[in-house]
Design an enzyme around this catalytic site. Structure first.
Site, PDB file in Angstrom:
ATOM      1  N   GLY A  12      33.980  64.098  12.152  1.00  0.00           N
ATOM      2  CA  GLY A  12      35.126  63.252  12.495  1.00  0.00           C
ATOM      3  C   GLY A  12      35.390  62.207  11.423  1.00  0.00           C
ATOM      4  N   SER A  56      38.011  51.314  16.450  1.00  0.00           N
ATOM      5  CA  SER A  56      37.511  52.488  15.732  1.00  0.00           C
ATOM      6  C   SER A  56      37.448  52.209  14.238  1.00  0.00           C
ATOM      7  CB  SER A  56      38.429  53.689  16.001  1.00  0.00           C
ATOM      8  OG  SER A  56      38.182  54.696  15.032  1.00  0.00           O
ATOM      9  N   ASP A 106      27.147  54.947  18.819  1.00  0.00           N
ATOM     10  CA  ASP A 106      26.456  56.225  18.595  1.00  0.00           C
ATOM     11  C   ASP A 106      25.048  56.242  19.183  1.00  0.00           C
ATOM     12  OD1 ASP A 106      28.672  57.172  17.274  1.00  0.00           O
ATOM     13  OD2 ASP A 106      27.905  56.734  15.264  1.00  0.00           O
TER      14      ASP A 106
HETATM   15  C1  S3P Z   1      32.038  56.110  12.278  1.00  0.00           C
HETATM   16  C2  S3P Z   1      32.659  55.398  13.265  1.00  0.00           C
HETATM   17  C3  S3P Z   1      32.450  55.667  14.695  1.00  0.00           C
HETATM   18  C4  S3P Z   1      31.171  56.465  14.934  1.00  0.00           C
HETATM   19  C5  S3P Z   1      31.052  57.630  14.004  1.00  0.00           C
HETATM   20  C6  S3P Z   1      31.049  57.155  12.564  1.00  0.00           C
HETATM   21  C7  S3P Z   1      32.353  55.789  10.875  1.00  0.00           C
HETATM   22  O1  S3P Z   1      33.541  56.416  15.186  1.00  0.00           O
HETATM   23  O2  S3P Z   1      31.116  56.901  16.267  1.00  0.00           O
HETATM   24  O3  S3P Z   1      29.856  58.348  14.247  1.00  0.00           O
HETATM   25  O4  S3P Z   1      31.615  56.216   9.965  1.00  0.00           O
HETATM   26  O5  S3P Z   1      33.356  55.096  10.643  1.00  0.00           O
HETATM   27  P1  S3P Z   1      34.899  55.695  15.698  1.00  0.00           P
HETATM   28  O6  S3P Z   1      35.473  54.961  14.562  1.00  0.00           O
HETATM   29  O7  S3P Z   1      35.803  56.829  16.135  1.00  0.00           O
HETATM   30  O8  S3P Z   1      34.500  54.825  16.848  1.00  0.00           O
END
Ligand code: S3P
Length: 430
Positions: free
Chosen positions: A96, A169, A317
């Site tokens: 993601g 986020s 997380d």
């Molecule tokens: C992350 C942000 C978080 C986290 C993901 C890594 C990042 O997600 O859950 O494992 O590296 O910016 P969200 O920004 O969707 O909350």
């Protein structure tokens, strides 16, 4: 479907583990190396599958990236202008962070690209990034009006915007910052709660400017970023499994070395201390960009707690393994304001509750979190990672608390963020 038998039987854990590189920082170090001019050398890079997907995407954009050792990456960046229109569809695998941050980079480039990932990525919401990036001027489309992958992007000619994030986020904030670096004028983001600030720190590390004042972050377009050396601290989200294991297993003492202690990530330390964990932080150090330290964790007598509000992004997380911790704490633990768990690699409210129940936990799902009643002794059973690395590791720690056999389906998902997890676990079992 691959299934393995996990170690069980209330083992005690003793020794030290050097925690592998942080996933969020590893991704960003490759991205900044690729969009800056000159040489970037990354050490203690996490060679997990997610971060390797980021490297593969930038290679497909024509960036020269070498890996001398699995944890050493050298990038010869040519700036944003050095990125070339990819011939193939970019594939982010399970990551993601890769897809959302890359979207911000691709939105500013005057070419066409298509980006997709695995089945889990195909279910995760993307309007949260496609909406602000479209407002800035990118032309983006995808399944269900741009909500789901594959996503097609025609970038370029961005304008700075002021944007209030509807959800806390770091991925969305970072995506907009990457677009903002390529936009005309200033881009300002308002966060509902403070999220991890690795992107802001890294803009400065690569010689750029960004202002952050509480929940407001601003960046100017057209800055010159230059390559640099990055040392990636150990991932507190990986250390979390051993913090919990050390606290709940009998006669245990673990030293977790080299853990990143950025305050936007240390919610688990605050929560565990409040629950009564016997924990010490020593050797605090780090460079001017990211703090680091070693953590000692010993067998602890734990009480329940309530976790909500601004604390949630600081440990988002870690909630699966905190749920396991709560099964071993006296009293009822309540986790609220964590709806975001539903759109992670799996719906982590459902997977945590269903899998821990199979091992005898007293845990219940709510609309925005869970309620866990402790203490319970866990039993054997067959559980599944559902392809979610953090669920797999949490269940491997849960199994250590059971006396009967525990089997884990789809254990390979763990390599997404912690390929050496089982080796490290084995090395500290007495
Ligand atoms: C992350 C942000 C978080 C986290 C993901 C890594 C990042 O997600 O859950 O494992 O590296 O910016 P969200 O920004 O969707 O909350």
């Amino acid at each position: 479907m691959k299934t393995i038998q996990l170690q069980t039987g209330m083992k005690s854990l003793k020794g030290e583990i050097i925690i592998p590189g942080d996933k969020s920082i590893s991704h960003r170090s490759v991205m900044f190396g690729a969009i800056s001019r000159g040489k970037t050398t990354i050490s203690n890079f996490l060679p997990g599958e997610d971060c390797l997907s980021t490297i593969a995407c930038f290679r497909a954009l024509g960036v020269d990236i070498n890996m001398d050792d699995p944890d050493k990456v050298v990038i010869n960046g040519k700036g944003f202008e050095g990125l070339k229109e990819p011939e193939e569809v970019l594939d982010v695998g399970n990551s993601g962070t890769t897809i959302r941050l890359m979207m911000g980079i691709l939105s500013g480039r005057p070419f066409f690209s298509v980006i997709k990932g695995d089945v889990s990525i195909g279910k995760r919401p993307m309007t949260r990034v496609t909406k602000p990036l479209s407002q800035m001027g990118a032309i983006i489309d995808g399944r269900e009006k741009g909500e789901f992958t594959p996503l097609a992007i025609r970038g370029g000619n961005l304008k700075g915007i002021e944007y209030t994030l509807p959800v806390a986020s770091a991925q969305v904030k970072s995506s907009i910052l990457f677009a903002g670096l390529q936009a005309e004028g200033v881009t300002t983001i308002y966060e509902p709660s403070k999220t991890r600030d690795h992107t802001e720190r890294m803009i400065r590390q690569f010689g750029g400017e960004v202002t952050s004042d509480g929940l407001v972050v601003s960046v100017k377009g057209g800055q010159n970023l230059h390559g640099t050396d990055v040392y990636v601290p150990g991932d507190i989200s990986s250390a979390a499994f051993f913090l919990v294991a050390g606290a709940v297993l009998p006669d245990s003492e673990l030293i977790l070395k080299n853990v990143g202690l950025n305050p936007t990530r240390t919610g688990i330390i605050d929560v565990m201390k409040e629950m009564g964990a016997d924990m010490e932080i020593i050797n605090q150090r780090g460079d001017e960009f990211e703090p680091i330290g070693d953590i000692i964790i010993r067998t602890s007598s734990l009480k329940s707690t309530e976790i909500e509000g601004d604390m949630i992004p600081r440990l988002i997380d870690e909630i699966p393994v905190i749920a396991l911790l709560a099964t071993q704490a006296e009293g009822t633990t309540v986790i609220r304001d964590a709806e975001e768990l539903k759109v992670k690699e799996t719906n982590r409210i459902d997977t945590v509750v269903n899998e821990l129940r199979k091992l005898g936990a007293n845990i219940e799902a709510t609309d925005d979190g869970m309620i866990i009643r402790g203490r319970t002794s866990l039993t054997g059973g067959t559980v599944s990672s559902h392809g979610d690395h953090r669920i797999g590791m949490m269940l491997a720690i849960a199994a250590l608390l059971a006396k009967e056999p525990v089997y884990l389906e789809n254990p390979d998902a763990i390599s997404i963020s912690y390929p050496e997890f089982f080796t490290h676990l084995q090395s500290v079992i007495e």
